[in-house]
Design a protein around this motif. Structure first.
Motif, PDB file in Angstrom:
ATOM      1  N   ILE A 220      59.857 -98.872 -66.209  1.00  0.00           N
ATOM      2  CA  ILE A 220      59.289 -97.539 -65.978  1.00  0.00           C
ATOM      3  C   ILE A 220      58.009 -97.641 -65.162  1.00  0.00           C
ATOM      4  CG2 ILE A 220      58.237 -95.541 -67.110  1.00  0.00           C
ATOM      5  CD1 ILE A 220      60.176 -96.077 -69.458  1.00  0.00           C
ATOM      6  N   GLU A 221      57.164 -98.592 -65.516  1.00  0.00           N
ATOM      7  CA  GLU A 221      55.896 -98.729 -64.798  1.00  0.00           C
ATOM      8  C   GLU A 221      56.111 -99.151 -63.350  1.00  0.00           C
ATOM      9  OE1 GLU A 221      52.780 -99.756 -68.411  1.00  0.00           O
ATOM     10  OE2 GLU A 221      53.753-101.412 -67.357  1.00  0.00           O
ATOM     11  N   ASP A 222      57.030-100.092 -63.137  1.00  0.00           N
ATOM     12  CA  ASP A 222      57.227-100.627 -61.781  1.00  0.00           C
ATOM     13  C   ASP A 222      58.080 -99.709 -60.906  1.00  0.00           C
ATOM     14  OD1 ASP A 222      55.760-102.793 -62.580  1.00  0.00           O
ATOM     15  OD2 ASP A 222      57.460-104.181 -62.731  1.00  0.00           O
ATOM     16  N   GLN A 223      59.102 -99.110 -61.498  1.00  0.00           N
ATOM     17  CA  GLN A 223      60.056 -98.353 -60.697  1.00  0.00           C
ATOM     18  C   GLN A 223      59.759 -96.858 -60.631  1.00  0.00           C
ATOM     19  OE1 GLN A 223      62.281-100.103 -58.935  1.00  0.00           O
ATOM     20  NE2 GLN A 223      61.337-101.904 -59.902  1.00  0.00           N
ATOM     21  N   TYR A 224      58.971 -96.333 -61.586  1.00  0.00           N
ATOM     22  CA  TYR A 224      58.691 -94.895 -61.565  1.00  0.00           C
ATOM     23  C   TYR A 224      57.197 -94.608 -61.424  1.00  0.00           C
ATOM     24  CZ  TYR A 224      58.472 -89.977 -62.666  1.00  0.00           C
ATOM     25  OH  TYR A 224      58.214 -88.638 -62.595  1.00  0.00           O
ATOM     26  N   ILE A 225      56.401 -95.111 -62.352  1.00  0.00           N
ATOM     27  CA  ILE A 225      54.982 -94.758 -62.346  1.00  0.00           C
ATOM     28  C   ILE A 225      54.289 -95.231 -61.073  1.00  0.00           C
ATOM     29  CG2 ILE A 225      52.774 -95.086 -63.525  1.00  0.00           C
ATOM     30  CD1 ILE A 225      54.286 -95.240 -66.162  1.00  0.00           C
ATOM     31  N   ALA A 226      54.630 -96.415 -60.612  1.00  0.00           N
ATOM     32  CA  ALA A 226      53.980 -96.958 -59.416  1.00  0.00           C
ATOM     33  C   ALA A 226      54.209 -96.091 -58.186  1.00  0.00           C
ATOM     34  CB  ALA A 226      54.474 -98.380 -59.152  1.00  0.00           C
ATOM     35  N   GLY A 227      55.288 -95.313 -58.201  1.00  0.00           N
ATOM     36  CA  GLY A 227      55.599 -94.473 -57.045  1.00  0.00           C
ATOM     37  C   GLY A 227      55.073 -93.059 -57.134  1.00  0.00           C
ATOM     38  N   LEU A 228      54.380 -92.704 -58.225  1.00  0.00           N
ATOM     39  CA  LEU A 228      53.853 -91.343 -58.355  1.00  0.00           C
ATOM     40  C   LEU A 228      52.744 -91.105 -57.335  1.00  0.00           C
ATOM     41  CD1 LEU A 228      53.586 -90.771 -62.220  1.00  0.00           C
ATOM     42  CD2 LEU A 228      55.179 -89.681 -60.641  1.00  0.00           C
ATOM     43  N   ASP A 229      52.891 -90.057 -56.543  1.00  0.00           N
ATOM     44  CA  ASP A 229      51.850 -89.752 -55.568  1.00  0.00           C
ATOM     45  C   ASP A 229      51.536 -88.263 -55.503  1.00  0.00           C
ATOM     46  OD1 ASP A 229      54.159 -88.836 -54.395  1.00  0.00           O
ATOM     47  OD2 ASP A 229      54.011 -90.063 -52.580  1.00  0.00           O
ATOM     48  N   ALA A 230      52.073 -87.472 -56.432  1.00  0.00           N
ATOM     49  CA  ALA A 230      51.825 -86.042 -56.415  1.00  0.00           C
ATOM     50  C   ALA A 230      50.372 -85.740 -56.763  1.00  0.00           C
ATOM     51  CB  ALA A 230      52.755 -85.335 -57.390  1.00  0.00           C
ATOM     52  N   THR A 231      49.755 -84.889 -55.989  1.00  0.00           N
ATOM     53  CA  THR A 231      48.385 -84.441 -56.255  1.00  0.00           C
ATOM     54  C   THR A 231      48.298 -82.948 -55.989  1.00  0.00           C
ATOM     55  OG1 THR A 231      47.647 -84.878 -53.990  1.00  0.00           O
ATOM     56  CG2 THR A 231      47.395 -86.672 -55.588  1.00  0.00           C
ATOM     57  N   HIS A 232      47.259 -82.330 -56.540  1.00  0.00           N
ATOM     58  CA  HIS A 232      47.002 -80.915 -56.280  1.00  0.00           C
ATOM     59  C   HIS A 232      45.498 -80.742 -56.119  1.00  0.00           C
ATOM     60  CE1 HIS A 232      46.703 -76.559 -56.873  1.00  0.00           C
ATOM     61  NE2 HIS A 232      47.976 -76.510 -56.538  1.00  0.00           N
ATOM     62  N   PRO A 233      45.064 -79.950 -55.152  1.00  0.00           N
ATOM     63  CA  PRO A 233      43.622 -79.853 -54.898  1.00  0.00           C
ATOM     64  C   PRO A 233      42.821 -79.264 -56.062  1.00  0.00           C
ATOM     65  CG  PRO A 233      44.866 -78.234 -53.593  1.00  0.00           C
ATOM     66  CD  PRO A 233      45.849 -79.194 -54.157  1.00  0.00           C
ATOM     67  N   LEU A 234      43.467 -78.499 -56.933  1.00  0.00           N
ATOM     68  CA  LEU A 234      42.754 -77.897 -58.057  1.00  0.00           C
ATOM     69  C   LEU A 234      42.889 -78.688 -59.352  1.00  0.00           C
ATOM     70  CD1 LEU A 234      43.573 -74.103 -57.533  1.00  0.00           C
ATOM     71  CD2 LEU A 234      41.373 -75.230 -57.184  1.00  0.00           C
ATOM     72  N   THR A 235      43.979 -79.402 -59.538  1.00  0.00           N
ATOM     73  CA  THR A 235      44.244 -80.026 -60.840  1.00  0.00           C
ATOM     74  C   THR A 235      44.271 -81.549 -60.810  1.00  0.00           C
ATOM     75  OG1 THR A 235      46.666 -80.007 -60.589  1.00  0.00           O
ATOM     76  CG2 THR A 235      45.635 -78.013 -61.466  1.00  0.00           C
ATOM     77  N   GLY A 236      44.136 -82.145 -59.639  1.00  0.00           N
ATOM     78  CA  GLY A 236      44.121 -83.605 -59.567  1.00  0.00           C
ATOM     79  C   GLY A 236      45.502 -84.196 -59.379  1.00  0.00           C
ATOM     80  N   ARG A 237      45.672 -85.410 -59.864  1.00  0.00           N
ATOM     81  CA  ARG A 237      46.908 -86.145 -59.600  1.00  0.00           C
ATOM     82  C   ARG A 237      47.830 -86.167 -60.803  1.00  0.00           C
ATOM     83  NH1 ARG A 237      46.831 -91.678 -61.268  1.00  0.00           N
ATOM     84  NH2 ARG A 237      44.925 -92.187 -62.419  1.00  0.00           N
ATOM     85  N   SER A 238      49.081 -86.402 -60.511  1.00  0.00           N
ATOM     86  CA  SER A 238      50.070 -86.602 -61.565  1.00  0.00           C
ATOM     87  C   SER A 238      49.888 -87.991 -62.169  1.00  0.00           C
ATOM     88  CB  SER A 238      51.478 -86.473 -60.990  1.00  0.00           C
ATOM     89  OG  SER A 238      52.452 -86.769 -61.961  1.00  0.00           O
ATOM     90  N   THR A 239      49.971 -88.068 -63.503  1.00  0.00           N
ATOM     91  CA  THR A 239      49.832 -89.348 -64.187  1.00  0.00           C
ATOM     92  C   THR A 239      50.983 -89.538 -65.155  1.00  0.00           C
ATOM     93  OG1 THR A 239      48.509 -88.413 -65.990  1.00  0.00           O
ATOM     94  CG2 THR A 239      47.316 -89.235 -64.062  1.00  0.00           C
ATOM     95  N   CYS A 240      51.244 -90.775 -65.507  1.00  0.00           N
ATOM     96  CA  CYS A 240      52.260 -91.099 -66.504  1.00  0.00           C
ATOM     97  C   CYS A 240      51.845 -92.387 -67.189  1.00  0.00           C
ATOM     98  CB  CYS A 240      53.631 -91.252 -65.847  1.00  0.00           C
ATOM     99  SG  CYS A 240      54.996 -91.522 -67.012  1.00  0.00           S
ATOM    100  N   SER A 241      51.834 -92.381 -68.521  1.00  0.00           N
ATOM    101  CA  SER A 241      51.411 -93.570 -69.258  1.00  0.00           C
ATOM    102  C   SER A 241      52.161 -93.675 -70.570  1.00  0.00           C
ATOM    103  CB  SER A 241      49.896 -93.532 -69.520  1.00  0.00           C
ATOM    104  OG  SER A 241      49.514 -92.326 -70.148  1.00  0.00           O
TER     105      SER A 241
END
Length: 390
Positions: A220-241
């Protein structure tokens, strides 16, 4: 013995903090908020406000308080949740509500009994003065700290039966009286891996679910989380942990089960179903290479992101009213999730607004400044004495 009727918002907040309303998922008490809900309902009724208990399956009821009705006038709906996070590990008396150095201390003082006290006091004042040009409603919700069950139940079971729909919703959370018009949502997954028990002297006879989970987490960390790049100017970035792990029962037993909890924060524009599919794809790719992996999603909880588009004019209107009342207020976004996400998801115009600083929420010495509490009463009353449209 019930507390004496409050003579100020500060006394009201002290009384509310002294109720133990730790959210049911933490406290194990399904009706944890009921005594506090009954208290605010009794006060509101005694002040001549209309009170309705709204059933929430499996828990304490929401409490809806409304002011004098005005035919054909639009509705403001204010929301504040009654439950709090747990009290274990606090360094102050969590239910003491003591005042020191211009602060009121106690669990929920900031998140978010402070907003509830300020909203109720403002409603009391506005109703008594007869100065509200709109209809006013205040919903005390239950279970916000775990799944936002009260807000979900209100939207799914009650809103359509009220005979009115809010033109605008104000959700009380500690924002230092700044206006939140957008917020991240989330997907939470309880992922389990399944193995086979055996005696630890012959581990080859079993299948170790913890070892399997270790490979699943890495995937999950290598194949999904590492590829997260969604951001929003008001709310920040997408995270997954991956934040919780449980597995094993005895030192000499190969564990047949292991589970983790995944917390995935979604920015406006992200889709929860696509996020689930992405995590599942990472696990399925691992399973194609490793036939020892057997997994399941045992629980999935979602809250939609709250985008800014619907709430733009409302947020500017709210900030304008507050600034005209002498309260410096700006419009921004938030990385966290509140009941507002569900109101927004139902198509209602909604902002988050309240006294206190989110930095004090959930802390071991939680507090709210008395200055912020007074600004809350002042700001909420100013909104109640305005129409919910620009």
């Amino acid at each position: 013995m019930p507390p004496a009727p409050p003579t100020s918002c500060l006394e009201l907040l002290q009384a509310m903090v002294r109720f133990d309303s730790v959210t049911p998922r933490t406290s194990g008490r399904p009706d944890a908020e009921q005594p506090l809900g009954a208290y605010v309902a009794g006060l509101a009724s005694g002040w001549g406000l209309a009170v309705t208990e709204l059933h929430v399956p499996g828990g304490a009821p929401n409490v809806l308080v409304t002011g004098p009705r005005q035919p054909d006038a639009p509705w403001w709906l204010f929301d504040s949740h009654l439950d709090t996070v747990g009290i274990e590990g606090m360094t102050i008396d969590p239910l003491g509500a003591h005042i020191e150095g211009g602060r009121l201390y106690g669990r929920g003082a900031c998140d978010t009994k402070g907003t509830g006290a300020a909203m109720l006091w403002a409603l009391r004042e506005a109703a008594a003065a007869g100065t509200a040009p709109a209809n006013l409603a205040l919903l005390f919700t239950v279970g916000e700290e775990a799944r936002q069950v009260g807000a979900r139940a209100f939207l799914e079971r009650d809103l359509a039966k009220l005979g009115w729909s809010p033109a605008a919703v104000v959700v009380g959370e500690p924002t230092q009286m700044n206006v939140v018009r957008a917020a991240n949502g989330y997907v939470r997954i309880r992922l389990a891996t399944h193995g086979r028990a055996a005696h630890s002297s012959s581990p080859e006879q079993g299948l170790n679910a913890i070892s399997t989970m270790a490979r699943a987490v890495t995937a999950i960390e290598d194949q999904y989380i590492a590829g997260l790049d969604a951001t929003h100017p008001l709310t920040g970035r997408s995270t997954c942990s991956i934040n919780v792990i449980r597995g094993g029962s005895e030192h000499n037993v190969v564990p047949p089960r292991c589970e983790v909890t995944i917390d995935h924060r979604l920015t406006p524009g992200q889709d929860g179903e696509l996020a689930l599919a992405g995590i599942r794809a990472a696990l399925d790719a691992l399973a194609a290479r490793d036939n020892r992996l057997e997994y399941s999603f045992d629980d999935v909880e979602t809250a939609p992101p709250m985008g800014p588009e619907l709430n733009g004019p409302l947020s500017e209107h709210v900030a304008s009213v507050l600034n005209a009342a002498g309260i410096a207020s700006t419009v921004h976004g938030a990385p966290y999730t509140t009941n507002a996400n569900h109101y927004g998801g139902a198509g209602l115009k909604c902002v988050v607004l309240g006294p206190g600083d989110i930095a004090q929420a959930h802390t071991k010495d939680e507090w709210i400044s008395l200055e912020q509490l007074q600004l809350g009463v002042q700001g909420y009353r100013a909104l109640m004495e305005s129409l919910p449209q620009a």
